[in-house]
Design a protein around this motif. Structure first.
Motif, mmCIF file in Angstrom:
data_model
loop_
_atom_site.group_PDB
_atom_site.id
_atom_site.type_symbol
_atom_site.label_atom_id
_atom_site.label_comp_id
_atom_site.label_asym_id
_atom_site.label_seq_id
_atom_site.Cartn_x
_atom_site.Cartn_y
_atom_site.Cartn_z
ATOM 1 N N GLY A 113 34.244 41.318 44.806
ATOM 2 C CA GLY A 113 35.692 41.416 44.670
ATOM 3 C C GLY A 113 36.312 42.176 45.825
ATOM 4 N N GLN A 114 35.674 43.273 46.226
ATOM 5 C CA GLN A 114 36.164 44.021 47.393
ATOM 6 C C GLN A 114 36.129 43.159 48.649
ATOM 7 N N ALA A 115 35.028 42.437 48.812
ATOM 8 C CA ALA A 115 34.885 41.593 50.000
ATOM 9 C C ALA A 115 35.950 40.497 50.017
ATOM 10 N N ILE A 116 36.227 39.918 48.858
ATOM 11 C CA ILE A 116 37.221 38.849 48.782
ATOM 12 C C ILE A 116 38.614 39.370 49.101
ATOM 13 N N ARG A 117 38.899 40.590 48.693
ATOM 14 C CA ARG A 117 40.210 41.155 49.023
ATOM 15 C C ARG A 117 40.380 41.305 50.534
ATOM 16 N N ARG A 134 29.694 35.337 43.960
ATOM 17 C CA ARG A 134 30.219 36.036 42.785
ATOM 18 C C ARG A 134 30.118 35.146 41.559
ATOM 19 N N GLY A 135 30.398 33.856 41.744
ATOM 20 C CA GLY A 135 30.276 32.921 40.630
ATOM 21 C C GLY A 135 28.867 32.892 40.060
ATOM 22 N N LEU A 136 27.862 32.935 40.940
ATOM 23 C CA LEU A 136 26.473 32.922 40.463
ATOM 24 C C LEU A 136 26.147 34.191 39.680
ATOM 25 N N SER A 137 26.654 35.327 40.145
ATOM 26 C CA SER A 137 26.442 36.567 39.392
ATOM 27 C C SER A 137 27.166 36.523 38.053
#
Length: 208
Positions: free
Chosen positions: A172-176, A188-191
């Motif tokens: 989430g941090q990386a996506i921001r 992230r979806g796989l996690s």
């Protein structure tokens, strides 16, 4: 450069500058010829030795590249640029223990460099020493909180350890920081799938 060399053939700096230009153009044989001439006149110039090492690296002549970087280190033992270049080459050649030793030396010189910490973390990850990879990526993120590479790699390492809640938070941090990076959404979806959160996982995978 060629015209200038005709006018002033004994000016060694021009050979260095032209050799660098040839390297950037991919004309490696001419680059080496110019750098050889420069080093004939100034054999202990570490910058030129490093440049010639880069040429050999670009040519994928790794043994000669390694020899050049090692020669540079004899002249400048505290040069972290040469240590990193040598570490990456050693890792590419399968000498991961040798690579780690070079990265250790570089980090002792420049302990707050996120790039160095990421590079060492990559070797630990390659060796499947995930705990050490996490430690390096975490240090890199703390050294440079906006370094999206460090955050993304740290997220990946936590997912490899099975810590999917932490991986989701870090992705989430990386996506921001990098909202257009499809890989972050996929991972992230796989996690999220591992956590049973299928609705959010589908949203991420659709976004990717």
């Amino acid at each position: 450069f060629t015209v200038y060399l005709r006018l002033s053939p004994k000016e060694p700096e021009t050979y260095l500058a032209r050799g660098r230009t040839y390297r950037l153009k991919g004309d490696y044989d001419r680059a080496i010829a110019d750098l050889n001439e420069y080093l004939r006149q100034k054999p202990d110039d570490a910058e030129a030795i490093h440049e010639r090492g880069l040429v050999y690296q670009d040519k994928r002549d790794f043994p000669r590249a390694i020899a050049e970087f090692e020669r540079m280190l004899k002249l400048k033992p505290q040069n972290d640029v040469a240590l990193v270049a040598l570490g990456k080459l050693l890792s590419e050649q399968g000498d991961d223990k040798g690579a780690l030793a070079k990265f250790d030396d570089a980090i002792r010189i420049n302990p707050s460099s996120a790039d160095l910490l990421i590079a060492r973390g990559d070797v630990h990850a390659k060796l499947r020493d995930i705990d050490q990879a996490v430690a390096d990526y975490d240090r890199a993120m703390k050294a440079d909180p906006s370094n999206v590479t460090a955050i993304g790699y740290l997220a990946w390492a936590h997912s490899e350890k099975g810590d999917h809640p932490q991986a989701v938070e870090l992705y989430g941090q990386a996506i921001r920081l990098d909202p257009d990076n499809a890989g972050f959404y996929v991972n992230r979806g796989l996690s999220l799938i591992r956590l049973g959160n299928f609705a959010r996982a589908k949203s991420d995978l659709d976004r990717a």
